[in-house]
Design a protein around this motif. Sequence first.
Motif, PDB file in Angstrom:
ATOM      1  N   SER A 137      -7.220  38.456 -40.189  1.00  0.00           N
ATOM      2  CA  SER A 137      -7.997  39.650 -40.523  1.00  0.00           C
ATOM      3  C   SER A 137      -7.849  40.764 -39.487  1.00  0.00           C
ATOM      4  O   SER A 137      -8.487  41.802 -39.618  1.00  0.00           O
ATOM      5  N   TRP A 138      -7.031  40.549 -38.420  1.00  0.00           N
ATOM      6  CA  TRP A 138      -6.773  41.635 -37.481  1.00  0.00           C
ATOM      7  C   TRP A 138      -5.606  42.422 -38.038  1.00  0.00           C
ATOM      8  O   TRP A 138      -4.448  42.085 -37.854  1.00  0.00           O
ATOM      9  N   GLY A 150     -16.120  49.015 -32.136  1.00  0.00           N
ATOM     10  CA  GLY A 150     -16.130  47.928 -33.113  1.00  0.00           C
ATOM     11  C   GLY A 150     -17.295  46.985 -32.868  1.00  0.00           C
ATOM     12  O   GLY A 150     -17.787  46.849 -31.735  1.00  0.00           O
ATOM     13  N   ASP A 177     -12.090  42.091 -35.357  1.00  0.00           N
ATOM     14  CA  ASP A 177     -11.125  42.393 -36.406  1.00  0.00           C
ATOM     15  C   ASP A 177     -11.846  43.007 -37.596  1.00  0.00           C
ATOM     16  O   ASP A 177     -13.054  43.282 -37.545  1.00  0.00           O
ATOM     17  N   SER A 178     -11.127  43.226 -38.694  1.00  0.00           N
ATOM     18  CA  SER A 178     -11.685  43.932 -39.836  1.00  0.00           C
ATOM     19  C   SER A 178     -12.785  43.165 -40.551  1.00  0.00           C
ATOM     20  O   SER A 178     -13.535  43.731 -41.344  1.00  0.00           O
ATOM     21  N   SER A 233     -13.906  47.207 -37.342  1.00  0.00           N
ATOM     22  CA  SER A 233     -12.843  46.693 -36.475  1.00  0.00           C
ATOM     23  C   SER A 233     -12.661  47.586 -35.255  1.00  0.00           C
ATOM     24  O   SER A 233     -12.933  48.791 -35.280  1.00  0.00           O
ATOM     25  N   THR A 234     -12.193  46.991 -34.176  1.00  0.00           N
ATOM     26  CA  THR A 234     -11.931  47.728 -32.945  1.00  0.00           C
ATOM     27  C   THR A 234     -10.711  48.622 -33.125  1.00  0.00           C
ATOM     28  O   THR A 234      -9.683  48.207 -33.651  1.00  0.00           O
ATOM     29  N   GLU A 235     -10.846  49.867 -32.676  1.00  0.00           N
ATOM     30  CA  GLU A 235      -9.728  50.812 -32.759  1.00  0.00           C
ATOM     31  C   GLU A 235      -9.300  51.326 -31.394  1.00  0.00           C
ATOM     32  O   GLU A 235      -8.161  51.742 -31.224  1.00  0.00           O
TER      33      GLU A 235
END
Length: 419
Positions: free
Chosen positions: A270-271, A298, A195-196, A167-169
Motif C-alpha cells: 500500500s506504499w 501523514g 502508507d496510503s 500517506s506521507t508525502e
Amino acid sequence: MLRSMFSAISGLRAHQTKMDVTANNIANVNTVGFKSSATVFQDTLSQVVRAGGQPAADRGGTNPAQIGLGVKLAGITTNWTNGAQQSTGRSTDFMIEGDGFFVVEGAGGQQLFTRAGSFDFDSNGNLVTPDGSILQGWMAEADGTVNANGPVGPLSVPYGAMVNPTSTETGRIQGNLPSDVPVGTSYQLGADMFDSQGVLQKVSYNLTKAADNTWNVTVLHANGTTLLPEPPIDPAVTPLQITFDTNGVLTNPAGPGFNLPAFTPTGNPSWTNDVTISLAGLTQFGGANTLAAPKPDGYALGSLQSFTLGNDGTIMGVYSNGLRQPIGQLALAAFDNPSGLEKAGNSSFRVGVNSGIANIGQPGLGGRGELVSGALEMSNVDLSEEFTGLIIAQRGFQANSRVITASDELLQDLVNLKR
C-alpha cells in the motif's frame, strides 16, 4: 398646591422605577454575562407664570418665571463594560474578551445574541446554551479549512468521528553534521511514515562520513530493504552521497532534497506514492551533532478525542492519531449601538430598531473581541454602587412622600379657614 402634589407623585413613580432597576441588578449579581442597568431622569414640561421680556430703551429685560411640573424617566441605560473573568476549566465555557456577542439560534429559528458563554452538548453533538439555543459558527471542510465568509450554522463537535488516513508525502533531515569527526563516523535517525492505507512504515536515515565534506546517506526500511533515491539523483550511484563546500554549506544535491520511490516489496503493497526528503537546513560545521528528523506528514486512521478553542474562535480537534485539525470556528456579532438591542430573556438579546444590523464575523476582527476558553464572564454589577443607589432611591421616594404630606396639611389648613 395641587402642582406640588402631582410633581411629588411623578417623583414617587420615578424613584420606584429606579428601585426596580436597582433590585434587578442586585438579583443578577451572579448571572453569567449580565450587564447592569441605570435609570436616567429628566424634568417634565414647565408652566410659564410670566413670560420673559426683551430689553427696552427705558428698562431692562426680564427672565421668564416657570414652575416645573415634575420628573419623568428619560431612559434606562446599560453598562457594557466587561465583567470579571472566572476560570471554570470546562472546555465548553467561553468568554468574550472585548466587544461582541455569541450568535445562537433560538426556538423557531430565531437568531439571538448573548454574552453568556456557558455551553454544553446536546444528543446531536451541538453546542447549546442552558435553554437549548444552538451556538452558531462555521464548520470546517474535510481538510480542516474554514470558510468564514459563508453563512453561519450550528456548531457541533462530533466526538468519536473518524478521520481517514493520509500517506506521507514529505520528510526532512536537518541540523548540523560535525565536520571534525573521523571518516567512518555514522549517525542514524528514525522516522515514522504512513502508507496510503495508514499503515505505519518505520524508516531510518543512516549518514556515514565517507571523506572530507562528503557523507553517504542510506535509507532503510524496518524490514531491511534499502530505499534508493529516484532521479534527478542517479539511482545507480549507491549509496547516495551528499557533499558540502569548505564553508559547510550543502552543495549536492543542489535541489531541496531527494525522493524515495514508491515502496512495494512483499508485505507493504500500500506504499504507492513517492516521498520527498528535504535537506534544507542541513549543514556541516565544527561542533556538536544536532541532527534531527522532524515528524513527517501523514497519519493513521484516527478518531476525535477532545478539542481546544483558540483566541480567534477556532475549535481545534485533537485526534487519537496525533492529528490536530480545525473542526469549526465560532462566530461573533458586533453592533453599532448595542444599547439598542432588545432583551429576549435567558440572557439573550434580539436585534432592535435602533441597534443597527448584526455584523457577524470572526473573533478578533472588525471590532469583535477575542475568546478565552475555560472561563466565563461574570456579571458587571457593582454591589457597593447598587447599595448606594438603594439609599438614593429610598431617600428620593421618602422626600417626595413628605412633599405630598406637606401639601395635604396645607390643603387641610385652607379648608379649616372656613370654620
